[in-house]
Design an enzyme around this catalytic site. Structure first.
Site, PDB file in Angstrom:
ATOM      1  N   HIS A 321       0.808  -1.223   0.000  1.00  0.00           N
ATOM      2  CA  HIS A 321       0.000   0.000   0.000  1.00  0.00           C
ATOM      3  C   HIS A 321       0.841   1.272   0.000  1.00  0.00           C
ATOM      4  O   HIS A 321       0.301   2.352   0.235  1.00  0.00           O
ATOM      5  CB  HIS A 321      -0.918   0.033   1.220  1.00  0.00           C
ATOM      6  CG  HIS A 321      -2.109  -0.866   1.106  1.00  0.00           C
ATOM      7  ND1 HIS A 321      -3.274  -0.507   0.457  1.00  0.00           N
ATOM      8  CD2 HIS A 321      -2.314  -2.129   1.553  1.00  0.00           C
ATOM      9  CE1 HIS A 321      -4.143  -1.501   0.519  1.00  0.00           C
ATOM     10  NE2 HIS A 321      -3.589  -2.500   1.179  1.00  0.00           N
ATOM     11  N   LYS A 509      -9.347  13.244   4.207  1.00  0.00           N
ATOM     12  CA  LYS A 509      -8.430  12.097   4.195  1.00  0.00           C
ATOM     13  C   LYS A 509      -7.504  12.194   5.395  1.00  0.00           C
ATOM     14  O   LYS A 509      -7.442  13.237   6.053  1.00  0.00           O
ATOM     15  CB  LYS A 509      -7.627  12.034   2.891  1.00  0.00           C
ATOM     16  CG  LYS A 509      -6.897  13.330   2.546  1.00  0.00           C
ATOM     17  CD  LYS A 509      -6.224  13.249   1.195  1.00  0.00           C
ATOM     18  CE  LYS A 509      -7.198  13.305   0.029  1.00  0.00           C
ATOM     19  NZ  LYS A 509      -7.385  12.028  -0.638  1.00  0.00           N
ATOM     20  N   ARG A 510      -6.803  11.135   5.662  1.00  0.00           N
ATOM     21  CA  ARG A 510      -5.817  11.135   6.745  1.00  0.00           C
ATOM     22  C   ARG A 510      -4.847  12.299   6.548  1.00  0.00           C
ATOM     23  O   ARG A 510      -4.458  12.606   5.427  1.00  0.00           O
ATOM     24  CB  ARG A 510      -5.072   9.788   6.709  1.00  0.00           C
ATOM     25  CG  ARG A 510      -4.060   9.552   7.765  1.00  0.00           C
ATOM     26  CD  ARG A 510      -3.678   8.067   7.762  1.00  0.00           C
ATOM     27  NE  ARG A 510      -3.264   7.589   6.463  1.00  0.00           N
ATOM     28  CZ  ARG A 510      -2.008   7.583   6.023  1.00  0.00           C
ATOM     29  NH1 ARG A 510      -1.033   8.056   6.778  1.00  0.00           N
ATOM     30  NH2 ARG A 510      -1.710   7.107   4.825  1.00  0.00           N
ATOM     31  N   LYS A 515       0.011  13.971   1.399  1.00  0.00           N
ATOM     32  CA  LYS A 515      -1.340  14.234   0.900  1.00  0.00           C
ATOM     33  C   LYS A 515      -1.570  15.732   0.666  1.00  0.00           C
ATOM     34  O   LYS A 515      -2.549  16.134   0.066  1.00  0.00           O
ATOM     35  CB  LYS A 515      -2.383  13.657   1.853  1.00  0.00           C
ATOM     36  CG  LYS A 515      -2.335  12.119   1.912  1.00  0.00           C
ATOM     37  CD  LYS A 515      -3.350  11.558   2.880  1.00  0.00           C
ATOM     38  CE  LYS A 515      -3.233  10.049   3.019  1.00  0.00           C
ATOM     39  NZ  LYS A 515      -3.742   9.314   1.853  1.00  0.00           N
ATOM     40  N   THR A 617      -9.105   5.938  -2.148  1.00  0.00           N
ATOM     41  CA  THR A 617     -10.474   5.458  -2.372  1.00  0.00           C
ATOM     42  C   THR A 617     -11.476   6.586  -2.160  1.00  0.00           C
ATOM     43  O   THR A 617     -12.575   6.550  -2.711  1.00  0.00           O
ATOM     44  CB  THR A 617     -10.822   4.272  -1.447  1.00  0.00           C
ATOM     45  OG1 THR A 617     -10.534   4.628  -0.089  1.00  0.00           O
ATOM     46  CG2 THR A 617     -10.035   3.032  -1.839  1.00  0.00           C
ATOM     47  N   LYS A 621     -15.109   7.580  -4.169  1.00  0.00           N
ATOM     48  CA  LYS A 621     -16.400   7.859  -3.537  1.00  0.00           C
ATOM     49  C   LYS A 621     -16.938   9.209  -3.992  1.00  0.00           C
ATOM     50  O   LYS A 621     -18.134   9.374  -4.287  1.00  0.00           O
ATOM     51  CB  LYS A 621     -16.251   7.827  -2.015  1.00  0.00           C
ATOM     52  CG  LYS A 621     -15.885   6.468  -1.461  1.00  0.00           C
ATOM     53  CD  LYS A 621     -15.328   6.567  -0.042  1.00  0.00           C
ATOM     54  CE  LYS A 621     -14.667   5.262   0.359  1.00  0.00           C
ATOM     55  NZ  LYS A 621     -13.843   5.395   1.569  1.00  0.00           N
TER      56      LYS A 621
END
Length: 778
Positions: A321, A509-510, A515, A617, A621
């Site tokens: 991952h 998101k985290r 990110k 993901t 969504k």
């Protein structure tokens, strides 16, 4: 036998609180489905089945999804209505926050899809007492409190005391008690099982010690045992913290393998053929300790090391991952030997076998040194996973190629046929049918059926309605209504007013540097200064919404949360800018919050540095619910624009191949010196424009961008390099929302082309090409 409605009415008779109603619904559903669940368990155990090992299963709130998949949602609402109640009252029921982000949510989606497809897949993990944590925001800073998600009970789990096993560490033995959670398929009688292990003491209380007035010691065994399943990802910046993390991993892997192997022996009388009946998917490196544990159990059953190793290679498969080498899990050899001496001995044997095999393949000592499992005083879990597995997969096309080219390149040269890609997916049941019921109804109306619930490719058939003005008006009206619902919820929960007429630009998101929530924050400041200077005029109003949790010990991530909240304060206090911009950081972002944010999103922020996000993901969504993607050419974003069209999304930033040339000579200080607009934005970290409360955290962020740190180069995620192109594309995106007809078409085509991103497709691929399993016969 009573009907479901009769059982539910009986269970609800004395219920007063939402928690009591929730428990009653759970009781009625479990009674209604128990026969099918037991049949499914039997079918799984009597066929070749797959077992999904994961530290995280982010299942969220189960009640609504279970009712939807079982076709009991409307029946339940009707019975509640008879009593003057509603399912909406269950909004305050706790999420099962047994995961941190995409890794755990993916695992939950996979179980949902396998159950729906009648595939014999069961999940194995830990039943954390407190899950992740509840996030608060105080004075802009993140705070953490324990999330006691079962304090009102858990009607969706069954404790199976008869299948308790013991797990031994050096100097400690604990009980692993299984709690089984049903995972209901949609439109089928098939039910999968998520088995979560709870750690308990073998001897809870030493009466003799208590009698001698050693009160704490009398309960010490209970405390130390229960610590193992107390909290997801305990802080591990000390030796004891690292030991607890390794204990957690070994605990659930050992318990799961003991359970699986015992059931196989009960059925077959031998372990010699176990690879014919069982395949285990290791979700990232956390469960890789399963490999030496499997060999240990095999040896205890009279199997030689060589044969046990050969069986392990047939049983295990590994999903990677991460593309960042520093994120691949490694354990100090001293820690592994101290806690698990027998396991460490087996790891050394595996390492020796690896070295010998590589020499037979004419590998040089230098090549072998790069892939040895034990090197530099560390046990390298990813190397053990690749060496001891049948298959290794990435989770998006670009991610898998990066694994082959860089992170696992040495292994790919040795075992090219072992590598596969399995692009992640999401379940359309929870992430469209449940969370966006009005859009689901429109889709069903246009298609004339609900086939899309189990075959998301059906949505392509209604893509042509993008040219139908009446349908597009309905579509936009649904989006507007979802935005109103979110605005109402945020007002109630956060005490913040947002305008549903504004564009909802959402990044959820985290919280992690790669990110690039900080890049988003910088872009808002850039717009702020552009409005103040008059360079940006008549901008369509935008509400920028963030939702994210930082790991408790991740200082920079916490500083970014504070910085975003300071920007929110700055914007809100400026009458000129606040007419166009609003910034909101929602607290305690979780699955249930996502179910409200995602249907309301206009713009999906997916802005990780190219080559760092394995897949994502959340991007899927948001796409499915009609948001356009504002993102980099990274992870599954590439496949999203491949399906929906780059012209219907907003892509920016340097690409992987460009960054290979850029980064070696990139100088963030030089860029700032030559670009006063970028400098103006970045220097807010140190010039007093915003305040970190005297912590010095903003200054540390600043120097990480300009000077770097001992472990990374300056601005190693290329925030400043991508900033201007990001602003340019973001402003174009915001401007395009002025053309309702054109933007509606883009959003609709995203929804209609999301079929590839159903986890049903992903799981079919795993079942056929990695697990080699067929449908369960129930």
């Amino acid at each position: 036998m009573n009907s479901y409605k009769e059982t539910l009415r009986e269970a609800l008779k004395s219920c007063r609180t939402p928690q009591e109603v929730h428990a009653a619904i759970g009781e009625a559903v479990m009674k209604h489905t128990m026969t099918n669940w037991n049949k499914s368990k039997s079918a799984h155990n009597n066929s070749r089945r797959a077992c999904y090992f994961s530290m995280e299963f982010l299942v969220g709130r189960a009640v609504y999804n279970n009712l939807l998949c079982l076709g009991l949602y409307d029946e339940t609402e009707a019975v509640l209505g008879e009593m003057g109640k509603s399912l909406s009252e269950l909004e305050e029921i706790e999420d099962a926050a047994l995961g941190n982000g995409g890794l755990g949510r993916l695992a939950a989606c996979f179980l949902d899809s396998a159950a729906t497809l009648d595939l014999p897949l069961d999940g194995y993990g830990i039943r954390y007492k407190y899950g992740l944590f509840k996030q608060g925001i105080e004075n802009g800073f993140q705070t953490e409190t324990a999330d006691d998600w079962t304090r009102f009970g858990d009607p969706w789990s069954v404790r199976i005391d008869s299948e308790t096993v013991e797990v031994s560490f050096n100097g400690q033995t604990v009980k692993a008690v299984p709690y089984d959670m049903p995972i209901y398929g949609c439109g089928t009688n098939h039910v999968s099982t998520l088995r979560l292990w709870q750690a308990e003491a073998v001897k809870e209380f030493d009466f003799d010690l208590f009698n001698r007035q050693n009160y704490l010691e009398a309960a010490a065994e209970k405390i130390y045992a229960e610590d193992i399943s107390k909290v997801l990802y305990p802080n591990d910046d000390t030796w004891e913290g690292k030991k607890l993390r390794l204990k957690q991993q070994y605990f659930f892997c050992s318990a799961s393998l003991q359970d699986i192997i015992r059931k196989h022996i009960d059925r077959c009388g031998t372990v010699d053929n176990i690879s014919d009946s069982i395949t285990v998917q290791l979700n990232d490196t956390h469960p890789v300790i399963s490999i030496p544990e499997f060999i240990r159990i095999m040896q205890n059953n009279g199997v030689s090391f060589d044969k046990a190793f050969a069986l392990a290679k047939k049983v295990f498969n590994y999903t990677n991952h991460t593309v960042m080498p520093e994120a691949l899990e490694k354990w100090d050899c001293r820690l592994v030997e101290e806690l698990l001496p027998e396991i460490y001995s087996i790891i050394l044997q595996i390492n020796e076998k690896l070295i010998a095999e590589m020499y037979t393949l004419d590998k040089t000592p230098e090549e072998i040194d790069r892939i040895k499992i034990v090197r530099n005083g560390l046990v390298h879990m990813a190397d053990m996973a690749v060496y001891c597995s049948s298959y290794v997969n990435g989770v998006a096309e670009i991610h898998t190629e990066i694994l082959k080219d860089t992170v696992l390149a040495d292994w790919y040269k040795i075992y090219p046929k072992r590598f596969q890609n399995k692009t992640n997916g999401i379940t359309q049941r929870r992430w469209l049918a449940l969370c966006n019921r009005d859009l689901s109804a429109l889709i069903t109306e246009l298609l004339g059926n609900e086939k899309w619930m189990t075959n998301l490719d059906e949505l392509k058939k209604i893509a042509g309605y993008s040219e139908d003005e009446a349908v597009m008006k309905k579509f936009l009206d649904i989006k507007k209504e979802n935005k109103k619902k979110l605005a109402k919820y945020i007002q109630e929960k956060e005490g913040i007013t947002i305008d549903p007429n504004s564009i909802f630009d959402i990044q959820i998101k985290r919280l992690h540097e790669y990110k690039r929530q900080l890049l988003n924050a910088f872009s808002i400041l850039y717009i702020y200064y552009g409005i103040k200077s008059g360079e940006i005029i008549n901008m369509n109003p935008v509400t920028f919404i963030f939702g994210a949790k930082s790991a408790p010990g991740y200082k920079r991530a916490k500083a970014i949360i504070k910085f975003i909240n300071e920007i929110a304060r700055l914007v809100e206090s400026d009458e000129e800018v606040s007419r166009y911009v609003k910034v909101v950081f929602v607290s305690n972002y979780n699955v249930s919050y996502a179910e409200k944010l995602i249907p309301a999103a206009d713009v999906s922020e997916q802005i990780s540095t190219a080559g760092t996000e394995a897949s994502g993901t959340g991007n899927m969504k948001l796409m499915l619910n009609g948001a356009v993607t504002l993102g980099t050419f990274d992870g599954a974003n590439i496949e999203i624009v491949g399906e929906a069209g780059e012209e219907n999304n907003y892509i920016f930033g340097a690409r992987v191949e460009e960054l290979k040339d850029i980064m070696p000579k990139y100088n963030s200080r030089k860029l700032m010196a030559e670009n006063p607009k970028i400098r103006q934005v970045v220097e807010t970290l140190i010039n007093g424009t915003v305040s970190d409360g005297g912590s010095g955290d903003f200054r540390e962020l600043y120097y990480s961008l300009t000077d770097g740190a001992s472990w990374h180069s300056p601005d190693n995620y290329y925030l400043l390099g991508d900033l201007e192109n990001y602003i340019e594309v973001k402003l174009k995106c915001i401007g395009d929302f002025g053309d309702r007809k054109n933007i509606a078409k883009k959003m609709w085509l995203n929804t209609c082309n999301a079929g590839k991103f159903s986890s049903d497709r992903t799981i079919k691929d795993y079942a056929e090409n990695i697990w080699h399993i067929g449908k369960a016969d129930i």
